[in-house]
Design a protein around this motif. Structure first.
Motif, PDB file in Angstrom:
ATOM      1  N   ARG A  76      -8.103  11.656  -1.166  1.00  9.94           N
ATOM      2  CA  ARG A  76      -8.186  12.960  -0.503  1.00  9.94           C
ATOM      3  C   ARG A  76      -7.933  12.757   0.980  1.00  9.94           C
ATOM      4  N   MET A  77      -6.885  13.380   1.478  1.00 14.93           N
ATOM      5  CA  MET A  77      -6.529  13.252   2.890  1.00 14.93           C
ATOM      6  C   MET A  77      -7.441  14.139   3.728  1.00 14.93           C
ATOM      7  N   VAL A  78      -8.048  13.552   4.741  1.00 19.64           N
ATOM      8  CA  VAL A  78      -8.911  14.287   5.662  1.00 19.64           C
ATOM      9  C   VAL A  78      -8.287  14.348   7.048  1.00 19.64           C
ATOM     10  N   PHE A  79      -7.610  13.269   7.443  1.00 16.44           N
ATOM     11  CA  PHE A  79      -6.921  13.224   8.735  1.00 16.44           C
ATOM     12  C   PHE A  79      -5.463  12.852   8.535  1.00 16.44           C
TER      13      PHE A  79
ATOM     14  N   GLN B  47       0.861  -1.187   0.000  1.00 20.17           N
ATOM     15  CA  GLN B  47       0.000   0.000   0.000  1.00 20.17           C
ATOM     16  C   GLN B  47       0.892   1.230   0.000  1.00 20.17           C
ATOM     17  N   LEU B  48       0.673   2.115  -0.962  1.00 23.48           N
ATOM     18  CA  LEU B  48       1.402   3.376  -1.032  1.00 23.48           C
ATOM     19  C   LEU B  48       0.419   4.515  -1.209  1.00 23.48           C
ATOM     20  N   LEU B  49       0.691   5.630  -0.572  1.00 26.86           N
ATOM     21  CA  LEU B  49       0.053   6.894  -0.908  1.00 26.86           C
ATOM     22  C   LEU B  49       1.167   7.741  -1.506  1.00 26.86           C
ATOM     23  N   ILE B  50       0.953   8.197  -2.741  1.00 23.23           N
ATOM     24  CA  ILE B  50       1.993   8.946  -3.440  1.00 23.23           C
ATOM     25  C   ILE B  50       1.445  10.247  -4.006  1.00 23.23           C
ATOM     26  N   GLU B  51       2.325  11.204  -4.201  1.00 22.24           N
ATOM     27  CA  GLU B  51       2.018  12.429  -4.932  1.00 22.24           C
ATOM     28  C   GLU B  51       2.389  12.189  -6.386  1.00 22.24           C
ATOM     29  N   ALA B  52       1.460  12.490  -7.287  1.00 18.88           N
ATOM     30  CA  ALA B  52       1.730  12.365  -8.715  1.00 18.88           C
ATOM     31  C   ALA B  52       0.908  13.413  -9.458  1.00 18.88           C
ATOM     32  N   ALA B  53       1.379  13.798 -10.620  1.00 20.64           N
ATOM     33  CA  ALA B  53       0.698  14.836 -11.400  1.00 20.64           C
ATOM     34  C   ALA B  53      -0.692  14.404 -11.829  1.00 20.64           C
ATOM     35  N   ASP B  54      -0.824  13.121 -12.170  1.00 24.39           N
ATOM     36  CA  ASP B  54      -2.106  12.594 -12.630  1.00 24.39           C
ATOM     37  C   ASP B  54      -2.076  11.075 -12.518  1.00 24.39           C
TER      38      ASP B  54
ATOM     39  N   ASP C  62      -1.880  12.402  11.188  1.00 24.65           N
ATOM     40  CA  ASP C  62      -1.199  12.529  12.483  1.00 24.65           C
ATOM     41  C   ASP C  62      -2.146  12.996  13.593  1.00 24.65           C
ATOM     42  N   GLY C  63      -3.353  12.448  13.615  1.00 21.50           N
ATOM     43  CA  GLY C  63      -4.304  12.744  14.670  1.00 21.50           C
ATOM     44  C   GLY C  63      -5.036  14.059  14.550  1.00 21.50           C
ATOM     45  N   ALA C  64      -4.894  14.712  13.401  1.00 22.85           N
ATOM     46  CA  ALA C  64      -5.566  16.005  13.217  1.00 22.85           C
ATOM     47  C   ALA C  64      -6.292  16.032  11.879  1.00 22.85           C
ATOM     48  N   ARG C  65      -7.380  16.777  11.845  1.00 24.65           N
ATOM     49  CA  ARG C  65      -8.126  16.951  10.597  1.00 24.65           C
ATOM     50  C   ARG C  65      -7.388  17.974   9.731  1.00 24.65           C
ATOM     51  N   VAL C  66      -7.151  17.605   8.473  1.00 18.00           N
ATOM     52  CA  VAL C  66      -6.413  18.470   7.560  1.00 18.00           C
ATOM     53  C   VAL C  66      -7.245  18.909   6.361  1.00 18.00           C
ATOM     54  N   GLY C  67      -8.397  18.314   6.184  1.00 13.35           N
ATOM     55  CA  GLY C  67      -9.182  18.674   5.009  1.00 13.35           C
ATOM     56  C   GLY C  67     -10.654  18.484   5.195  1.00 13.35           C
TER      57      GLY C  67
END
Length: 97
Positions: free
Chosen positions: A87-90, A52-59, A92-97
């Motif tokens: 879409r990241m919502v949480f 499992q990976l979460l990555i940043e990519a252009a598309d 490190d224990g905090a809501r980000v989005g």
């Protein structure tokens, strides 16, 4: 954009995973700026059975290219690879989005 890359190993492929792991880690080390989080998926016995990976990519095409260049993928380890926008919502224990 963030993408989730979920890869499931073929059955009985643990030896292939272990043999390919050094080149897989070397590849990920070379792409560390794109990686948000990553690691193996585990079966009921605690043995790796996917990734499992979460990555940043252009598309999505760039995310697919990232996944296809992984030595695990090149070695034929995976039965399936699923790439989805995320879409990241949480974090490190905090809501980000």
């Amino acid at each position: 954009m963030i993408f989730s890359v979920t890869s499931l190993d073929k059955p009985n492929a643990l030896e292939l995973r272990l043999a390919t792991r050094p080149s897989h880690i070397e590849y990920l080390d070379s792409q560390v700026e794109a990686i948000i989080i990553g690691g193996p998926l585990l079966d009921a016995d605690g043995k790796p059975c996917g990734s499992q990976l979460l990555i940043e990519a252009a598309d999505e095409a760039a995310a697919a290219a990232f996944a296809a260049a992984d030595p695990y993928a090149k070695a034929g380890l995976f039965a399936s690879v699923t790439i989805k926008p995320f879409r990241m919502v949480f974090k490190d224990g905090a809501r980000v989005g």
